[in-house]
Design an enzyme around this catalytic site. Sequence first.
Site, mmCIF file in Angstrom:
data_model
loop_
_atom_site.group_PDB
_atom_site.id
_atom_site.type_symbol
_atom_site.label_atom_id
_atom_site.label_comp_id
_atom_site.label_asym_id
_atom_site.label_seq_id
_atom_site.Cartn_x
_atom_site.Cartn_y
_atom_site.Cartn_z
ATOM 1 N N ARG A 85 0.861 -1.184 0.000
ATOM 2 C CA ARG A 85 0.000 0.000 0.000
ATOM 3 C C ARG A 85 0.893 1.229 0.000
ATOM 4 O O ARG A 85 1.674 1.415 0.935
ATOM 5 C CB ARG A 85 -0.905 0.003 1.227
ATOM 6 C CG ARG A 85 -1.683 1.312 1.382
ATOM 7 C CD ARG A 85 -2.587 1.304 2.623
ATOM 8 N NE ARG A 85 -3.286 2.562 2.758
ATOM 9 C CZ ARG A 85 -3.152 3.411 3.784
ATOM 10 N NH1 ARG A 85 -2.342 3.120 4.800
ATOM 11 N NH2 ARG A 85 -3.816 4.537 3.815
ATOM 12 N N HIS A 129 -2.929 10.873 0.747
ATOM 13 C CA HIS A 129 -2.367 10.670 2.078
ATOM 14 C C HIS A 129 -1.743 12.007 2.503
ATOM 15 O O HIS A 129 -0.541 12.105 2.740
ATOM 16 C CB HIS A 129 -1.372 9.516 2.085
ATOM 17 C CG HIS A 129 -1.158 8.884 3.437
ATOM 18 N ND1 HIS A 129 -1.299 7.536 3.671
ATOM 19 C CD2 HIS A 129 -0.814 9.418 4.636
ATOM 20 C CE1 HIS A 129 -1.028 7.271 4.946
ATOM 21 N NE2 HIS A 129 -0.726 8.404 5.552
ATOM 22 N N GLU A 174 -7.491 8.548 6.357
ATOM 23 C CA GLU A 174 -7.776 9.201 7.640
ATOM 24 C C GLU A 174 -8.268 10.649 7.511
ATOM 25 O O GLU A 174 -7.598 11.580 7.980
ATOM 26 C CB GLU A 174 -6.535 9.157 8.540
ATOM 27 C CG GLU A 174 -6.061 7.753 8.857
ATOM 28 C CD GLU A 174 -4.947 7.727 9.910
ATOM 29 O OE1 GLU A 174 -4.424 8.802 10.267
ATOM 30 O OE2 GLU A 174 -4.616 6.617 10.375
ATOM 31 N N ASN A 300 -7.397 1.705 9.903
ATOM 32 C CA ASN A 300 -6.116 1.936 10.574
ATOM 33 C C ASN A 300 -6.358 1.849 12.069
ATOM 34 O O ASN A 300 -7.171 2.601 12.614
ATOM 35 C CB ASN A 300 -5.562 3.327 10.246
ATOM 36 C CG ASN A 300 -5.092 3.427 8.790
ATOM 37 O OD1 ASN A 300 -5.113 2.436 8.057
ATOM 38 N ND2 ASN A 300 -4.671 4.604 8.397
ATOM 39 N N TYR A 302 -4.547 1.817 15.853
ATOM 40 C CA TYR A 302 -3.393 1.961 16.750
ATOM 41 C C TYR A 302 -3.785 1.835 18.223
ATOM 42 O O TYR A 302 -3.136 1.104 18.961
ATOM 43 C CB TYR A 302 -2.685 3.305 16.496
ATOM 44 C CG TYR A 302 -2.003 3.356 15.151
ATOM 45 C CD1 TYR A 302 -0.747 2.790 14.967
ATOM 46 C CD2 TYR A 302 -2.636 3.917 14.049
ATOM 47 C CE1 TYR A 302 -0.127 2.805 13.729
ATOM 48 C CE2 TYR A 302 -2.010 3.934 12.800
ATOM 49 C CZ TYR A 302 -0.759 3.373 12.648
ATOM 50 O OH TYR A 302 -0.144 3.373 11.420
ATOM 51 N N GLU A 371 -3.392 -0.087 8.207
ATOM 52 C CA GLU A 371 -2.238 0.323 9.024
ATOM 53 C C GLU A 371 -2.397 -0.269 10.413
ATOM 54 O O GLU A 371 -3.492 -0.254 10.985
ATOM 55 C CB GLU A 371 -2.134 1.848 9.180
ATOM 56 C CG GLU A 371 -1.730 2.574 7.939
ATOM 57 C CD GLU A 371 -1.599 4.078 8.146
ATOM 58 O OE1 GLU A 371 -1.353 4.521 9.297
ATOM 59 O OE2 GLU A 371 -1.755 4.808 7.163
HETATM 60 C C1 FCB Z 1 -1.287 7.334 10.795
HETATM 61 C C2 FCB Z 1 -0.879 7.849 9.434
HETATM 62 C C3 FCB Z 1 0.433 7.323 8.952
HETATM 63 C C4 FCB Z 1 1.456 7.222 10.060
HETATM 64 C C5 FCB Z 1 0.895 6.518 11.263
HETATM 65 C C6 FCB Z 1 1.857 6.343 12.393
HETATM 66 O O1 FCB Z 1 -2.187 8.218 11.373
HETATM 67 O O2 FCB Z 1 -1.876 7.504 8.489
HETATM 68 O O3 FCB Z 1 0.861 8.125 7.884
HETATM 69 O O4 FCB Z 1 1.960 8.452 10.352
HETATM 70 O O5 FCB Z 1 -0.246 7.200 11.722
#
Ligand code: FCB
Length: 473
Positions: A85, A129, A174, A300, A302, A371
Amino acid sequence: MTEPAPAEDGTVEFPDGFTWGASTAAYQVEGAWSADGKGPSVWDTFSHTPGKVRGGDTGDIACDCYHRYREDVALMASLGLNGYRFSVSWPRVQPGGRGPANPRGLDYYRALLDELGERGIAATVTLYHWDLPQELQDSGGWAVRDTAERFADYAAMVAGALGDRVTRWITLNEPQVVANNGYRTGVHAPGLRDPAAAAAAAHHLLLGHGLAAAALRDLGAEVGVTLDLHPVRVAGNGELDGVERGRLVTDAIVNGIYLEPVLHGRYPAHAPAGLLPPDALVAAGDLDIIGQPLDFLGVNYYSPVFVRAGDPADLRRNEVPARSGLPGVVEYRPGHLERTPMSWLVDASGLYDLLMDLSKQAPGLPLYITENGRAAEDYVSPEGEVNDVERVRYLHTHLAAAARAVRDGAALAGYFVWSLLDNFEWSWGYQKRFGIVFVDFGTQRRIPKASARFYSGVVRANAVPPLPAAWPR
Ligand code: FCB
């Protein structure tokens, strides 16, 4: 897809045909910021403005992927990946954001896609992006509706030039971060602190997604969008009405404003009015365009967000002011959860919950984790190795959570680790390393970390192995 079954030794398998990839983004890795006719983006302007990025770092050179893409594709092939990607830099292929294409910019992506094709690596291409052409910013950026229309034109242009080589299109990455970090808090480009512009930007980003998705239809490739999603959980006194309301409002703010229009064609009922676009900006038919059926959703993940009962005017340890702004509710960062160098909480169960929740909200819609990963204090040992045990553990627990979600019915079709390479981490510059491959930015030498070897093992086995007993947990 068949369900994964845990083997006797604790291994969990993924379905056949699963996509295993890595993610990057143009501004974070390409460098060559003014080469071959590329126009400036808002990130070029922002990073060239003193005081905006830590240590004055810029993406001028970054990982130099513009020149080293062959080496990087070979690296992916050596790890056994079957997906990559990456994003197209809008101002590289259409310097001012409108008007004719820059053929040399398109040539770069054609060459990259050909290289991937030769190695059997399917391309997932993000069209936006975060690197908006500066000229479009000068005419109002995402705060004006015209930018959404320019984005759809750009999407059609890129699709016309590269469409035969692309498996999957992602319109936006995002939009929540663009609207909030770019237009509300100003920590990202274009660095505005303007709540009205942020609310307008949210709508125009979503509209841009919808218009671009329509332009990409009928090319034979899958079309979707990537959202950053954060399960919102209650810590402690969840039975209190005020706290549950705080959870709903927080969920609307961090997820719903983007997720509900895309999945259901409506803005969320619980979102505070000030964060939503004023009615005058939402033209008849906009929400139908935004909510048109997608081929997949990019996720994504985290960190989760926690809320609990508390006094926003008298914060306790590990409490932070709540985005909901409601009395009696605070956001909370449980002390028992590990935090990365970004201060992001580590909680793999959030990924499981998220995938299960999405499966309920959009039954059968294929999901890709576009992500997932973590920053760590990586360094090269005297033996020349990068033993990023924290990242191995993170990937292991998150992949196991993803496998559990598949077992329990989530339509997960692929996983892309963030990131292939250490790279320019936005306002943090090169200080934060997320790669499974270490980059020595002085020499551009790439050193696969322990996590690259771990991930490669998962990819080749199509399964998550049990962690060796000796690993720290
Ligand atoms: C996300 C972004 C990516 C990267 C990660 C750590 O929010 O999409 O570009 O910076 O965080």
